[in-house]
Scaffold this active site. Structure first.
Site, mmCIF file in Angstrom:
data_model
loop_
_atom_site.group_PDB
_atom_site.id
_atom_site.type_symbol
_atom_site.label_atom_id
_atom_site.label_comp_id
_atom_site.label_asym_id
_atom_site.label_seq_id
_atom_site.Cartn_x
_atom_site.Cartn_y
_atom_site.Cartn_z
ATOM 1 N N ASP A 122 -12.594 39.099 14.328
ATOM 2 C CA ASP A 122 -13.241 40.069 13.871
ATOM 3 C C ASP A 122 -13.322 39.612 12.373
ATOM 4 O OD1 ASP A 122 -13.087 41.563 15.930
ATOM 5 O OD2 ASP A 122 -12.982 43.650 14.715
ATOM 6 N N ASP A 180 -7.016 38.598 17.931
ATOM 7 C CA ASP A 180 -7.841 39.722 17.931
ATOM 8 C C ASP A 180 -8.368 40.042 16.477
ATOM 9 O OD1 ASP A 180 -8.995 42.215 18.710
ATOM 10 O OD2 ASP A 180 -7.351 43.400 17.825
ATOM 11 N N ASP A 203 -1.126 34.494 7.790
ATOM 12 C CA ASP A 203 -1.558 35.041 6.478
ATOM 13 C C ASP A 203 -2.584 34.132 5.901
ATOM 14 O OD1 ASP A 203 0.562 33.624 6.320
ATOM 15 O OD2 ASP A 203 1.400 35.091 4.891
ATOM 16 N N TYR A 216 0.534 42.992 22.933
ATOM 17 C CA TYR A 216 -0.121 43.763 23.837
ATOM 18 C C TYR A 216 0.373 44.303 25.261
ATOM 19 C CZ TYR A 216 -4.655 43.380 21.278
ATOM 20 O OH TYR A 216 -5.744 43.596 20.274
ATOM 21 N N LYS A 220 2.954 32.801 13.158
ATOM 22 C CA LYS A 220 3.864 33.156 12.101
ATOM 23 C C LYS A 220 5.152 32.451 12.195
ATOM 24 C CE LYS A 220 4.474 35.829 8.321
ATOM 25 N NZ LYS A 220 3.731 35.515 6.819
HETATM 26 C C1 IPM Z 1 -11.080 42.865 21.519
HETATM 27 C C2 IPM Z 1 -11.034 44.404 21.316
HETATM 28 C C3 IPM Z 1 -9.665 44.809 22.413
HETATM 29 C C4 IPM Z 1 -8.769 43.806 22.130
HETATM 30 C C5 IPM Z 1 -9.721 46.311 22.658
HETATM 31 C C6 IPM Z 1 -10.897 47.102 22.757
HETATM 32 C C7 IPM Z 1 -8.480 46.637 23.549
HETATM 33 O O1 IPM Z 1 -10.523 44.619 20.076
HETATM 34 O O2 IPM Z 1 -11.684 42.393 22.691
HETATM 35 O O3 IPM Z 1 -11.192 42.237 20.476
HETATM 36 O O4 IPM Z 1 -7.992 44.359 21.164
HETATM 37 O O5 IPM Z 1 -8.369 42.995 22.722
HETATM 38 MG MG MG Z 2 -10.791 42.959 18.784
#
Ligand code: IPM
Ligand code: MG
Length: 371
Positions: free
Chosen positions: A249, A245, A221, A142, A189
């Site tokens: 999700d 990240d 993975d 990042y 990884k």
């Molecule tokens: C998160 C989001 C952020 C990230 C984005 C909006 C930059 O996806 O906080 O998980 O990737 O960190």
């Molecule tokens: Mg995110």
């Protein structure tokens, strides 16, 4: 207790969900006799529209002087679909994380019994799921150097980690694991990436200081697959920025909806609290988003102030709404309540206005927002 909170509503559904979280914080303040003051600041697409800058200096200054920051969401499709945009909303959040040195992003994942039947996963895999992801937040790909060649044909993003960056979040994660089921899984990884091999070396060394914690290592993975086939095995997951990240999700599926998960970003100064979901622009202004990720982020904020009873009360209120079928559209697309109704129910519960034995019919009449 007196606390000064910077509120950054941000983009898309950010303002609406954050308003519900502030409403719940106000209910807590009143019920327990605390005083929370709020200072509203700009960040993201909203800030670009109003000032040309995704993170105005005033937002950084106010955040540095606050006790905590409550943040909504960031992002707008007009930037997502324009790869040549010079400024992007997300730059604001990344810069704020860096300016405040918020190096650890903590994302608890719980499965609610009342929502399990709605998950795409089989219920027997969800029972007892309770783990926490420690995602490194201010390093890695990042924040590495980015390049785009003049002819626009080649691009690169460097992934860089230092021993110190790995060590500081690892200590936090180990200490957390000691207070839980004493199991830590490093997700990396290491079979391919040099940075991952450094993570492994540092975590192996640090683990000798936490002998009571059992350490596992999983390639990302495989971890992505294990999260779906056997999520119960996890207690504390430690991982770098990008992997964290992605898997957080993925992990949100276990709780029933991405809209349910809160997060805390902590570092050397004021901490920031935000739902893990994005700005969901399609739902903005429609009162249909799920405010629970934001409300549970407010609970994490209270816990950070050491207000444990107060945080527990919010969690009880959330469980109560879920158990009684008061859910938003993401959870039940046919029989749902509006976001503001859920926020009101949760704050009413916090204020003691809803007795233990409830009369659902009365609530439906009172709210009259059922579809
Ligand atoms: C998160 C989001 C952020 C990230 C984005 C909006 C930059 O996806 O906080 O998980 O990737 O960190
Ligand atoms: Mg995110």
């Amino acid at each position: 207790m007196k606390k000064h909170i910077v509120v950054i509503e941000g983009d898309g559904i950010g303002p609406e969900v954050t308003r519900q979280a502030v409403r719940v914080l106000d209910a807590i303040a009143e019920y327990y006799g605390h005083e929370f003051t709020y200072q509203y600041c700009l960040m993201g697409a909203d800030a670009i529209d109003k000032t040309g800058n995704p993170l105005p200096d005033e937002t950084i200054a106010a955040s540095l002087n606050s006790d905590a920051i409550l943040f909504g969401a960031i992002g707008h499709p007009k930037f997502d679909n324009d790869p040549s945009a010079k400024v992007r909303p997300e730059q604001g959040l990344l810069k704020l994380r860096k300016s405040l040195q918020l190096f650890a992003n903590i994302r608890p994942v719980t499965s609610y019994t009342s929502l399990q039947h709605l998950s795409p996963l089989k219920v027997d895999r969800l029972e007892g799921v309770d783990f926490i992801i420690f995602r490194e937040l201010t390093g890695g790909i990042y924040f590495g150097k980015k390049t785009l060649s003049e002819d626009g044909q080649t691009a690169s993003d460097d992934c860089v980690y230092t021993r110190d960056e790995i060590a500081r979040i690892s200590h936090l994660a180990f200490q957390y694991a000691q207070k839980r089921r004493k199991k830590l899984t490093l997700v990396d990884k290491a079979n391919v990436l040099e940075t991952s091999r450094l993570w492994r070396r540092v975590v192996q060394e640090i683990s000798t200081e936490y002998k009571d914690v059992q350490v596992d290592y999983l390639f990302v993975d495989n971890a992505a697959m294990q999260l779906m086939i056997n999520p119960k095995q996890f207690d504390v997951i430690l991982t770098e920025n990008m992997f964290g990240d992605i898997i957080s999700d993925e992990a949100s599926v276990l709780s029933g909806s991405l809209g349910m998960l809160p997060s805390a970003s902590i570092g050397t100064g004021a901490a920031l609290f935000e739902p893990i979901h994005g700005s969901y622009p399609q739902a903005a202004g429609k009162d249909i988003a799920n405010p629970i990720g934001s409300i549970l982020s407010a609970a994490l904020l209270l816990e950070h102030f050491d207000l444990k009873k107060e945080a527990t009360r919010i969690r009880e209120a959330v469980s109560w709404t879920l158990e009684n079928g008061f859910v938003t559209k993401d959870i039940d697309p046919t029989n749902f309540y509006f976001m503001s109704t859920i926020g009101e129910l949760i704050s009413d519960f916090v204020s003691g206005k809803i007795p233990g034995a409830i009369n659902k019919e009365n609530i439906e009449l009172r709210k009259s927002t059922i579809i």
